[in-house]
Design an enzyme around this catalytic site. Structure first.
Site, PDB file in Angstrom:
ATOM      1  N   GLU A  25       0.863  -1.188  -0.097  1.00 35.96           N
ATOM      2  CA  GLU A  25       0.038  -0.011  -0.050  1.00 35.96           C
ATOM      3  C   GLU A  25       0.925   1.442  -0.067  1.00 35.96           C
ATOM      4  O   GLU A  25       0.638   2.233  -0.473  1.00 35.96           O
ATOM      5  CB  GLU A  25      -1.097  -0.012   1.254  1.00 35.96           C
ATOM      6  CG  GLU A  25      -1.979  -0.830   1.128  1.00 35.96           C
ATOM      7  CD  GLU A  25      -2.999  -0.860  -0.066  1.00 35.96           C
ATOM      8  OE1 GLU A  25      -2.691  -0.666  -1.251  1.00 35.96           O
ATOM      9  OE2 GLU A  25      -4.149  -0.781   0.265  1.00 35.96           O
ATOM     10  N   THR A  42      -5.518   8.508  -5.595  1.00 35.39           N
ATOM     11  CA  THR A  42      -5.559   8.175  -4.211  1.00 35.39           C
ATOM     12  C   THR A  42      -4.744   9.469  -3.640  1.00 35.39           C
ATOM     13  O   THR A  42      -5.274  10.089  -2.652  1.00 35.39           O
ATOM     14  CB  THR A  42      -4.869   7.048  -3.679  1.00 35.39           C
ATOM     15  OG1 THR A  42      -5.866   5.950  -4.484  1.00 35.39           O
ATOM     16  CG2 THR A  42      -5.131   6.834  -2.539  1.00 35.39           C
TER      17      THR A  42
HETATM   18  P1  ADP Z   1      -6.980   0.884  -5.576  1.00 34.02           P
HETATM   19  O1  ADP Z   1      -7.768   1.640  -4.390  1.00 34.02           O
HETATM   20  O2  ADP Z   1      -8.040   0.241  -6.506  1.00 34.02           O
HETATM   21  O3  ADP Z   1      -6.075   0.142  -5.184  1.00 34.02           O
HETATM   22  P2  ADP Z   1      -4.755   2.710  -5.669  1.00 34.02           P
HETATM   23  O4  ADP Z   1      -4.868   3.841  -6.396  1.00 34.02           O
HETATM   24  O5  ADP Z   1      -4.687   2.722  -4.027  1.00 34.02           O
HETATM   25  O6  ADP Z   1      -6.275   1.879  -5.984  1.00 34.02           O
HETATM   26  O7  ADP Z   1      -3.675   1.698  -6.162  1.00 34.02           O
HETATM   27  C1  ADP Z   1      -3.401   1.588  -7.570  1.00 34.02           C
HETATM   28  C2  ADP Z   1      -1.817   2.098  -7.959  1.00 34.02           C
HETATM   29  O8  ADP Z   1      -1.133   0.960  -7.542  1.00 34.02           O
HETATM   30  C3  ADP Z   1      -1.735   2.387  -9.283  1.00 34.02           C
HETATM   31  O9  ADP Z   1      -0.880   3.535  -9.693  1.00 34.02           O
HETATM   32  C4  ADP Z   1      -0.945   1.097  -9.859  1.00 34.02           C
HETATM   33  O10 ADP Z   1      -0.392   1.223 -10.891  1.00 34.02           O
HETATM   34  C5  ADP Z   1      -0.215   0.735  -8.635  1.00 34.02           C
HETATM   35  N1  ADP Z   1      -0.059  -0.623  -8.701  1.00 34.02           N
HETATM   36  C6  ADP Z   1       1.340  -1.193  -8.508  1.00 34.02           C
HETATM   37  N2  ADP Z   1       1.089  -2.645  -8.587  1.00 34.02           N
HETATM   38  C7  ADP Z   1      -0.139  -3.174  -8.528  1.00 34.02           C
HETATM   39  C8  ADP Z   1      -0.787  -4.204  -8.332  1.00 34.02           C
HETATM   40  N3  ADP Z   1      -0.262  -5.198  -8.689  1.00 34.02           N
HETATM   41  N4  ADP Z   1      -2.188  -4.275  -8.353  1.00 34.02           N
HETATM   42  C9  ADP Z   1      -2.672  -2.831  -8.484  1.00 34.02           C
HETATM   43  N5  ADP Z   1      -2.157  -1.579  -8.408  1.00 34.02           N
HETATM   44  C10 ADP Z   1      -1.054  -1.646  -8.479  1.00 34.02           C
END
Ligand code: ADP
Length: 309
Positions: free
Chosen positions: A131, A183
């Site tokens: 995260e 986010t």
């Molecule tokens: P969500 O609430 O859907 O998780 P976030 O914005 O918190 O969305 O997280 C997504 C971010 O994390 C994106 O920028 C994405 O590129 C990055 N990321 C890196 N690896 C992953 C992964 N394995 N799965 C999802 N997001 C990823």
């Protein structure tokens, strides 16, 4: 104890905050979920293979699944190698815990492969490193429900204090409008100070929601699904938000709001027929402003990450 040569899991989407519980409440849903498979490799280190079209990084330090696994590997006595295949069904950035599903799924699967040597709390601690890669801060309101299942209260993350909560059957309608809400943006617009009168309302609602869940009191759950701190600020990032909420409640939803940092909006209902009706009303708002969207009608997932084989 015999350990499997590979582990396949389904890692579920999660709804963080649960309206009034910013950063402290979250729940897992049955759908959508990511599919992941892990096995040992002869070489040490982490190999990530993406089996979807999201084009996420394969560098373990940049992929949230890799970052979580690296934290786990630091606590192993001997160096090991993992190959991780990720087939994402949860769109990154949708606000339903896409990053948490990858981070949590990776460490839960690796732990199984290693013979269950870590506790659930350890796994949450490792997954929070994912995260941090996704949003810049460690938080567990998606990770904890993804690993524990059901509704979880994260009373504290330093030190970790996770309390799984009982909940009555609830149907969940999630509508994901196809817009991007970063986010980091959704966090940066929040006010850093709150008025005491608003804080009193908010903690009254959190306590009411927890009590309502424990006592299966649907009316109390509905009354407590109110957020006077975050939603008024964040909802401006989601076109049609107020109308979506108004129409959903009129259709019988107990209540709901922004899922995580958005743009997805979720609503809770007592039964499936109401959840379907709520979905219809929510969709009609996005259709009227020609905003593409995806809809899920699902239930609370009480088991969290699921082992397939
Ligand atoms: P969500 O609430 O859907 O998780 P976030 O914005 O918190 O969305 O997280 C997504 C971010 O994390 C994106 O920028 C994405 O590129 C990055 N990321 C890196 N690896 C992953 C992964 N394995 N799965 C999802 N997001 C990823």
């Amino acid at each position: 104890m015999s350990v499997p040569s590979s582990v396949t899991i389904h890692s579920p989407a999660t709804v963080a905050n649960m309206v009034c519980g910013f950063d402290v409440l979250g729940f897992a849903v049955k759908e959508p979920y990511d599919i992941m498979r892990i096995c040992f490799t002869e070489d040490t280190g982490i190999t990530i293979i993406n089996e979807d079209d999201f084009n996420l990084p394969t560098d373990p330090e940049k992929n949230v699944a890799g970052a979580a696994l690296l934290a786990l590997m630091e606590e192993l006595k001997e160096p090991v190698g993992f190959e991780l295949r990720i087939n994402k069904q949860i769109k990154p950035g949708s606000g339903v815990g896409s990053s948490a599903a990858s981070a949590a799924g990776a460490v839960v699967a690796a732990n199984k492969l290693l013979g269950d040597i870590f506790s659930k709390e350890d796994l949450v601690r490792f997954a929070m490193n994912g995260e941090k890669v996704a949003s810049g801060v460690k938080h567990a309101d998606n990770i904890a429900p993804c690993i524990y299942g059901g509704v979880t209260l994260i009373r504290s993350i330093f030190p970790l204090d996770i309390i799984p909560l009982q909940a009555p059957p609830l149907f969940v309608t999630i509508v994901h409008p196809q817009i991007e809400v970063r986010t980091s943006d959704a966090r940066s617009i929040l006010k850093q100070q709150v008025l005491l009168k608003d804080a009193i309302k908010q903690w009254g609602n959190i306590a009411g929601l927890v009590a309502g869940l424990q006592q299966s009191d649907y009316s109390l759950i509905g009354r407590s699904l109110e957020d006077v701190l975050i939603e008024p600020v964040r909802s401006i990032l989601i076109p049609g938000f107020d109308l979506v909420k108004q129409k959903a409640k009129k259709a019988g939803a107990l209540g709901g709001g922004i899922s995580g940092s958005g743009p997805s909006i979720f609503m809770l209902s007592k039964d499936e027929a109401t959840a379907q009706e709520v979905a219809k009303e929510m969709k009609s708002v996005f259709e009227s402003i020609s905003l593409e969207h995806h809809t899920y009608i699902t239930t609370i997932n009480t088991e969290g990450v699921k082992f397939i084989n």
